[in-house]
Design an enzyme around this catalytic site. Structure first.
Site, mmCIF file in Angstrom:
data_model
loop_
_atom_site.group_PDB
_atom_site.id
_atom_site.type_symbol
_atom_site.label_atom_id
_atom_site.label_comp_id
_atom_site.label_asym_id
_atom_site.label_seq_id
_atom_site.Cartn_x
_atom_site.Cartn_y
_atom_site.Cartn_z
ATOM 1 N N ASP A 1 0.852 -1.188 0.000
ATOM 2 C CA ASP A 1 0.000 0.000 0.000
ATOM 3 C C ASP A 1 0.897 1.250 0.000
ATOM 4 O O ASP A 1 1.797 1.366 0.839
ATOM 5 C CB ASP A 1 -0.867 -0.051 1.273
ATOM 6 N N ASN B 1 -10.274 0.523 -0.411
ATOM 7 C CA ASN B 1 -9.309 0.425 0.691
ATOM 8 C C ASN B 1 -9.936 0.828 2.023
ATOM 9 O O ASN B 1 -10.479 1.931 2.140
ATOM 10 C CB ASN B 1 -8.132 1.370 0.441
ATOM 11 N N ILE B 2 -9.791 -0.051 2.993
ATOM 12 C CA ILE B 2 -10.364 0.223 4.317
ATOM 13 C C ILE B 2 -9.340 -0.125 5.393
ATOM 14 O O ILE B 2 -8.911 -1.278 5.499
ATOM 15 C CB ILE B 2 -11.659 -0.595 4.518
ATOM 16 N N SER C 1 -13.048 4.383 4.419
ATOM 17 C CA SER C 1 -13.691 3.975 5.669
ATOM 18 C C SER C 1 -14.956 4.811 5.883
ATOM 19 O O SER C 1 -15.023 5.977 5.476
ATOM 20 C CB SER C 1 -12.736 4.170 6.853
ATOM 21 N N GLY D 1 -8.981 5.643 1.063
ATOM 22 C CA GLY D 1 -9.684 6.489 2.036
ATOM 23 C C GLY D 1 -11.172 6.212 2.126
ATOM 24 O O GLY D 1 -11.970 7.134 2.214
ATOM 25 N N SER E 1 -8.999 2.529 8.491
ATOM 26 C CA SER E 1 -9.425 3.235 9.707
ATOM 27 C C SER E 1 -10.589 2.559 10.428
ATOM 28 O O SER E 1 -10.619 2.524 11.665
ATOM 29 C CB SER E 1 -9.812 4.678 9.369
HETATM 30 P P1 13P Z 1 -9.088 4.768 5.393
HETATM 31 O O1 13P Z 1 -8.216 5.602 6.250
HETATM 32 O O2 13P Z 1 -10.313 5.522 4.963
HETATM 33 O O3 13P Z 1 -9.442 3.466 6.004
HETATM 34 O O4 13P Z 1 -8.278 4.457 4.031
HETATM 35 C C1 13P Z 1 -7.298 3.458 3.992
HETATM 36 C C2 13P Z 1 -6.465 3.497 2.751
HETATM 37 O O5 13P Z 1 -6.748 4.173 1.778
HETATM 38 C C3 13P Z 1 -5.267 2.652 2.734
HETATM 39 O O6 13P Z 1 -4.505 2.859 1.582
HETATM 40 O O1 G3H Z 2 -3.305 4.874 3.586
HETATM 41 C C1 G3H Z 2 -2.745 4.570 4.629
HETATM 42 C C2 G3H Z 2 -3.152 3.352 5.371
HETATM 43 O O2 G3H Z 2 -4.263 3.600 6.183
HETATM 44 C C3 G3H Z 2 -1.982 2.830 6.141
HETATM 45 O O3 G3H Z 2 -1.714 3.624 7.232
HETATM 46 O O4 G3H Z 2 0.707 4.197 6.943
HETATM 47 O O5 G3H Z 2 -0.416 4.375 9.189
HETATM 48 O O6 G3H Z 2 0.054 2.138 8.182
HETATM 49 P P1 G3H Z 2 -0.229 3.588 7.937
HETATM 50 ZN ZN ZN Z 3 -4.548 4.861 0.830
#
Ligand code: 13P
Ligand code: G3H
Ligand code: ZN
Length: 330
Positions: free
Chosen positions: A93, A275-276, A235, A233, A278
């Site tokens: 990611d 992507n989830i 969530s 993003g 949070s």
């Molecule tokens: P959230 O912070 O909305 O869960 O998004 C996660 C994300 O995009 C990880 O790449």
């Molecule tokens: O987009 C970011 C993801 O939520 C991962 O978060 O970099 O704090 O592990 P992190």
């Molecule tokens: Zn992300």
């Protein structure tokens, strides 16, 4: 050097093709520890959903890259042991350099994101292309990004969205050769996606955030029909978790996410990866806080991480069944 194929993992190619045809999205859940991984796999096996296990640079630093890789390998075996061999992707990611992407590919990742969205356009193209060339030589799929999400993306903070420009996507996709494209249409990372001032209130006083820019998504789909689109993003920030956290000593403020019906709508389009992260953090924190506050004598980590894992599994099942529509597609 180990190929993801030896580990029983798959890349995203077939999964995205089916998701677009079937009008659903594959869940991409971040994991940093054992309980998250167990909950993700248990939920996806029980709902028969394909899954993308996501590892961020932060996760690699926190948990150790080698351990995470072996955990993903273990996840494939764990799914079989639970009774159903769902397709599992191991995805980097927000990769921020060629070297990081190469490292991950060399150690068994089946998919990587190279996030050049903060660079000028031509630099983003050059970096993404370089990663694609290496990845494709190993049959690994690549996600690129155009447009910048507001909020915190790893260590980079952007105050405002820079929406993806539909007129750039054909050029970007053809010149880089990416397999999927992350876009910016109003989602953002973290649990504070909107300020109350950006929201309206419904009859019950509940804050309603501004809708995602589906007009931009539609324009992008017209430019690259059938091409896999990714939403970061995403969530929804369930308010019951925020309330539980605050009831048991937390101090979360203005926590507002993406309404589920908007994600359902996105999942039925060319958006095939959502992507989830949070929401999982909130579920876990709510469960841990509740146990620690209501059972102050408890000091066995299994007694609070166990309920956290149960809550996570419930959350992930809800996502595959009711939000992404990926349940039953494995
Ligand atoms: P959230 O912070 O909305 O869960 O998004 C996660 C994300 O995009 C990880 O790449
Ligand atoms: O987009 C970011 C993801 O939520 C991962 O978060 O970099 O704090 O592990 P992190
Ligand atoms: Zn992300």
């Amino acid at each position: 050097m180990v190929s993801y194929k030896e580990l029983g993992l798959v890349n995203t190619k077939e999964l995205f093709k089916k998701a677009i045809e079937g009008k659903y999205a594959i869940p991409a859940f971040n994991f940093n520890n054992l309980e998250q991984m167990q909950a993700i796999i248990a939920a996806c096996v029980e709902t028969k959903s394909p899954v993308i296990l996501q590892v961020s640079s932060g996760a690699r630093k926190y948990a150790n890259q080698t351990l995470l890789r072996y955990m993903a390998q273990g996840a494939v075996e764990y799914a079989k042991e639970l009774g159903y061999a769902i397709p599992v992707v191991l995805h980097l990611d927000h990769g921020d350099s060629f070297e990081l992407c190469k490292d991950c590919i060399d150690m068994g990742f089946s998919s990587v994101m190279i996030d050049g969205s903060h660079f000028p356009y031509e630099e983003n193209i050059a970096l993404t292309k370089k990663v694609v060339e290496y990845a494709h030589a190993h049959d690994v799929t690549v996600e690129g990004e155009l447009g910048v999400l507001a909020g915190v993306e790893d260590d980079v903070v952007a105050e405002h969205h820079t929406y993806t420009q539909p007129q750039e996507v054909v050029d970007f996709v053809t010149r880089t050769g990416v397999d999927s494209l992350a876009i910016s249409i109003g989602t953002s990372h973290g649990a504070n996606k909107f300020t109350p001032a950006q929201c309206t209130r419904d009859a019950n006083g509940v804050l309603i955030p501004p809708p995602l820019r589906f007009d931009i998504l539609e324009e992008i789909e017209k430019q690259i029909p059938g091409f896999p689109i990714v939403l970061h993003g995403s969530s929804s920030v369930p308010q019951e978790y925020v309330e539980t956290i605050n009831k048991f000593g937390g101090a979360l403020k203005d926590s507002i996410g993406i309404p589920e019906e908007q994600l359902r709508h996105a999942a039925s389009s060319a958006v095939c990866k959502i992507n989830i992260d949070s929401d999982g953090r909130l579920a876990m924190t709510a469960a841990v806080r509740e146990v620690l506050a209501t059972k102050p004598g408890e000091f066995d980590p299994r007694k609070y991480l166990g309920p956290a894992r149960d809550e996570l599994k419930k959350l992930y099942m809800h996502k595959t069944v009711n939000v992404l529509g990926s349940a039953g597609k494995a």
